[in-house]
Design a protein around this motif. Structure first.
Motif, PDB file in Angstrom:
ATOM      1  N   TRP B  27     -15.976  -1.831 -24.371  1.00 30.73           N
ATOM      2  CA  TRP B  27     -14.578  -1.460 -24.657  1.00 30.73           C
ATOM      3  C   TRP B  27     -13.911  -0.812 -23.450  1.00 30.73           C
ATOM      4  O   TRP B  27     -12.690  -0.791 -23.332  1.00 30.73           O
ATOM      5  N   ALA B  28     -14.723  -0.249 -22.538  1.00 29.43           N
ATOM      6  CA  ALA B  28     -14.138   0.500 -21.429  1.00 29.43           C
ATOM      7  C   ALA B  28     -13.968  -0.349 -20.176  1.00 29.43           C
ATOM      8  O   ALA B  28     -13.456   0.116 -19.168  1.00 29.43           O
ATOM      9  N   ARG B  29     -14.360  -1.612 -20.261  1.00 30.84           N
ATOM     10  CA  ARG B  29     -14.330  -2.418 -19.043  1.00 30.84           C
ATOM     11  C   ARG B  29     -12.914  -2.637 -18.538  1.00 30.84           C
ATOM     12  O   ARG B  29     -12.676  -2.765 -17.344  1.00 30.84           O
ATOM     13  N   PHE B  30     -11.962  -2.689 -19.474  1.00 30.18           N
ATOM     14  CA  PHE B  30     -10.593  -2.965 -19.049  1.00 30.18           C
ATOM     15  C   PHE B  30      -9.852  -1.688 -18.665  1.00 30.18           C
ATOM     16  O   PHE B  30      -8.711  -1.724 -18.270  1.00 30.18           O
ATOM     17  N   VAL B  31     -10.523  -0.545 -18.825  1.00 31.19           N
ATOM     18  CA  VAL B  31      -9.891   0.733 -18.537  1.00 31.19           C
ATOM     19  C   VAL B  31     -10.264   1.226 -17.146  1.00 31.19           C
ATOM     20  O   VAL B  31      -9.657   2.134 -16.614  1.00 31.19           O
ATOM     21  N   ARG B  32     -11.251   0.590 -16.556  1.00 35.30           N
ATOM     22  CA  ARG B  32     -11.741   1.050 -15.248  1.00 35.30           C
ATOM     23  C   ARG B  32     -10.597   1.108 -14.235  1.00 35.30           C
ATOM     24  O   ARG B  32      -9.949   0.109 -13.946  1.00 35.30           O
ATOM     25  N   PRO B  33     -10.321   2.311 -13.701  1.00 32.41           N
ATOM     26  CA  PRO B  33      -9.233   2.403 -12.737  1.00 32.41           C
ATOM     27  C   PRO B  33      -9.614   1.753 -11.407  1.00 32.41           C
ATOM     28  O   PRO B  33     -10.769   1.493 -11.151  1.00 32.41           O
ATOM     29  N   GLN B  34      -8.592   1.494 -10.611  1.00 30.61           N
ATOM     30  CA  GLN B  34      -8.855   0.879  -9.303  1.00 30.61           C
ATOM     31  C   GLN B  34      -9.287   1.970  -8.323  1.00 30.61           C
ATOM     32  O   GLN B  34      -8.506   2.403  -7.491  1.00 30.61           O
ATOM     33  N   TRP B  35     -10.533   2.378  -8.429  1.00 32.27           N
ATOM     34  CA  TRP B  35     -11.013   3.508  -7.632  1.00 32.27           C
ATOM     35  C   TRP B  35     -10.739   3.315  -6.144  1.00 32.27           C
ATOM     36  O   TRP B  35     -10.235   4.216  -5.464  1.00 32.27           O
ATOM     37  N   SER B  36     -11.088   2.155  -5.642  1.00 29.08           N
ATOM     38  CA  SER B  36     -10.981   1.963  -4.192  1.00 29.08           C
ATOM     39  C   SER B  36      -9.526   2.046  -3.738  1.00 29.08           C
ATOM     40  O   SER B  36      -9.239   2.604  -2.674  1.00 29.08           O
ATOM     41  N   VAL B  37      -8.606   1.532  -4.556  1.00 32.11           N
ATOM     42  CA  VAL B  37      -7.199   1.607  -4.165  1.00 32.11           C
ATOM     43  C   VAL B  37      -6.722   3.059  -4.177  1.00 32.11           C
ATOM     44  O   VAL B  37      -5.978   3.483  -3.286  1.00 32.11           O
ATOM     45  N   LEU B  38      -7.175   3.815  -5.168  1.00 32.81           N
ATOM     46  CA  LEU B  38      -6.781   5.230  -5.235  1.00 32.81           C
ATOM     47  C   LEU B  38      -7.244   5.981  -3.986  1.00 32.81           C
ATOM     48  O   LEU B  38      -6.476   6.724  -3.371  1.00 32.81           O
ATOM     49  N   VAL B  39      -8.515   5.773  -3.613  1.00 36.74           N
ATOM     50  CA  VAL B  39      -9.033   6.463  -2.430  1.00 36.74           C
ATOM     51  C   VAL B  39      -8.289   6.003  -1.182  1.00 36.74           C
ATOM     52  O   VAL B  39      -7.935   6.797  -0.313  1.00 36.74           O
ATOM     53  N   LEU B  40      -8.017   4.698  -1.150  1.00 34.41           N
ATOM     54  CA  LEU B  40      -7.277   4.157  -0.005  1.00 34.41           C
ATOM     55  C   LEU B  40      -5.900   4.804   0.101  1.00 34.41           C
ATOM     56  O   LEU B  40      -5.472   5.208   1.187  1.00 34.41           O
ATOM     57  N   ILE B  41      -5.217   4.943  -1.022  1.00 33.21           N
ATOM     58  CA  ILE B  41      -3.886   5.561  -0.997  1.00 33.21           C
ATOM     59  C   ILE B  41      -4.007   6.983  -0.469  1.00 33.21           C
ATOM     60  O   ILE B  41      -3.225   7.411   0.383  1.00 33.21           O
ATOM     61  N   TYR B  42      -5.021   7.704  -0.965  1.00 38.36           N
ATOM     62  CA  TYR B  42      -5.148   9.083  -0.512  1.00 38.36           C
ATOM     63  C   TYR B  42      -5.290   9.161   1.003  1.00 38.36           C
ATOM     64  O   TYR B  42      -4.562   9.903   1.668  1.00 38.36           O
ATOM     65  N   TRP B  43      -6.210   8.388   1.541  1.00 38.39           N
ATOM     66  CA  TRP B  43      -6.437   8.502   2.988  1.00 38.39           C
ATOM     67  C   TRP B  43      -5.262   7.954   3.788  1.00 38.39           C
ATOM     68  O   TRP B  43      -4.979   8.428   4.888  1.00 38.39           O
ATOM     69  N   SER B  44      -4.548   6.984   3.263  1.00 45.60           N
ATOM     70  CA  SER B  44      -3.378   6.478   3.989  1.00 45.60           C
ATOM     71  C   SER B  44      -2.276   7.517   4.035  1.00 45.60           C
ATOM     72  O   SER B  44      -1.430   7.493   4.924  1.00 45.60           O
TER      73      SER B  44
END
Lengths: 272, 159
Positions: B27-44
């Motif tokens: 049930w949680a597979r579709f809830v997984r956030p885009q972790w890598s994009v979030l981290v990328l945004i932070y460092w950018s």
């Protein structure tokens, strides 16, 4: 992206990249692995005894059935000899386990813990205990990626076990549905029919179950039936799976298939 | 200005990629956030002189390899996200957290939209609105991500 999608030249690059990806996959699966090890060692003796008893009983049943299979197999081979077509029973099998990671949720793929080092090759058929699951699409030395039969980009040649009708079952992107295309309106197919691999195309060895026909629609005015099937394999639950090694890799080439077809035509019988 | 702490950035990217792969219940597979994009945004935003479009492309390609998607599918989205975050980093930094979250939501949706197009072009477009859920989960996670990564950055003096 276009190059990756359309051409095969990229396959080498992908294989190389897969080698790098494999260790990361193992790393990502580590927490789950540790957890299951822990919970395994914490299970109570009662549970284990219970399960042991269950398995024993099941084993007894299966070996009883196996005795019968041996006799049937021998008989089948004899009959095939009479028909003049070559029997291909007894494929060898390699057992692999899924690596506990999720790939893209919209592609039906899985990573297994056997790779080219264990003899896995691209295009190999993958089964679970019940039926066909998919095929290997990418191999690294220590792992391999399996494309499930329900992936929207997958299709496999099947045959209705009852009538011998042949068709193509393609994935729909939903875990519980396959679709059979281009079956004429008067096809001999019913809900509940078992679909088995036909072995045409040479990827999947013939005779393994694929699924059961679940729904047949006759859209008004359309030249073909819409047939849907439910895969028999536990695509979302299976953890151990079986890789089929054909007895010799040449045994299911196109040549031998046309040979079998010709023989069948001569005898006015359809090959199973 | 001497730059150091590159390994922290790499480690956070690796952690994000592992989080993308760790199995979740069905049930949680579709809830997984885009972790890598979030981290990328932070460092950018936090280190725009170091993490930019190039890193984004590399990260995207690695993720494509790991998740078995078409090579470049994730990379395309990440390039655009990193570009926007780089351009706006001065403004985003002074926003309050909730306003940052809104902007992050837009960037996450852009990433998903680009992937959606790619999938559509190769005829595998996902069905259902489930597909868009991760961006909203990512938005809710952003304040927390931001604070954790900021503390890590200060602790290890990454600039």
């Amino acid at each position: 992206m276009t190059v990756d999608h359309r051409f095969d030249q990229f396959a080498k690059v992908r294989t190389f990249l897969a080698n790098i990806a494999a260790p990361v996959h193992y790393l990502a699966a580590l927490p789950v692995e540790i957890f299951s090890q822990l919970s395994g060692s914490l299970q109570s003796a009662d549970d284990l005894q219970q399960r042991n008893a269950d398995l024993r009983r099941k084993n007894l049943l299966l070996s009883a059935r196996l005795q019968k299979t041996a006799a049937l197999e021998a008989e089948n081979l004899r009959l095939r000899d009479l028909l003049g077509s070559s029997g291909k029973l007894h494929d060898q099998i390699l057992i692999a386990e899924l690596i506990a990671i999720d790939l893209d949720p919209f592609k039906h793929q899985a990573v297994i813990n056997k790779g080219s080092g264990d003899g896995v090759y691209k295009g190999q058929a993958v089964l679970d205990a019940n039926a066909v699951m998919g095929q290997v699409i990418q191999v690294s030395p220590i792992s391999a990626t399996v494309l499930m039969i329900t992936d929207a980009s997958h299709a496999l040649p099947v045959q209705v076990n009852r009538s011998g009708l042949r068709g193509i079952a393609s994935g729909t992107g939903q875990l519980d549905q396959l679709q059979l295309h281009n079956l004429p309106l008067n096809s001999d197919i019913e809900v509940g029919d078992l679909l088995v691999t036909s072995g045409l195309g040479g990827r999947f060895p013939a005779g393994y179950p694929v699924g059961q026909v679940s729904r047949i629609e006759k859209p008004a005015g359309a030249p073909f039936l819409s047939v849907y099937a439910r895969p028999s394999a536990h695509l979302e639950r299976a953890r151990e799976l079986l890789l089929v090694i054909p007895r010799d890799n040449q045994s299911i080439t196109a040549a031998s298939l046309t040979q079998a077809d010709n023989d069948a035509a001569d005898n006015d019988m359809s090959p199973l | 200005m001497k730059s150091h702490g590159g390994w922290i950035i790499a480690a956070s990217f690796l952690a994000a990629l592992l989080l993308e792969l760790i199995p979740l219940p069905e049930w949680a597979r579709f809830v997984r956030p885009q972790w890598s994009v979030l981290v990328l945004i932070y460092w950018s935003i936090a280190a725009p002189q170091r993490v930019g479009v190039g890193y984004a492309w590399l990260l995207g390609i690695i993720q494509d390899v790991l998740t078995g998607t078409l090579l470049g599918q994730h990379a395309l989205g990440m390039i655009f996200v990193a570009f926007i975050a780089n351009r706006l980093h001065k403004r985003i930094r002074v926003f309050p957290l909730w306003q940052q979250s809104m902007l992050v939501l837009l960037m996450l949706l852009l990433d998903q939209l680009l992937q959606f197009w790619t999938l559509g072009v190769i005829g595998q477009s996902p069905k259902g609105l489930n597909y868009w859920v991760p961006a909203f989960v990512g938005m809710l996670l952003w304040p927390w991500m931001f604070i954790v990564l900021r503390d890590i950055r200060r602790r290890f003096h990454v600039q």
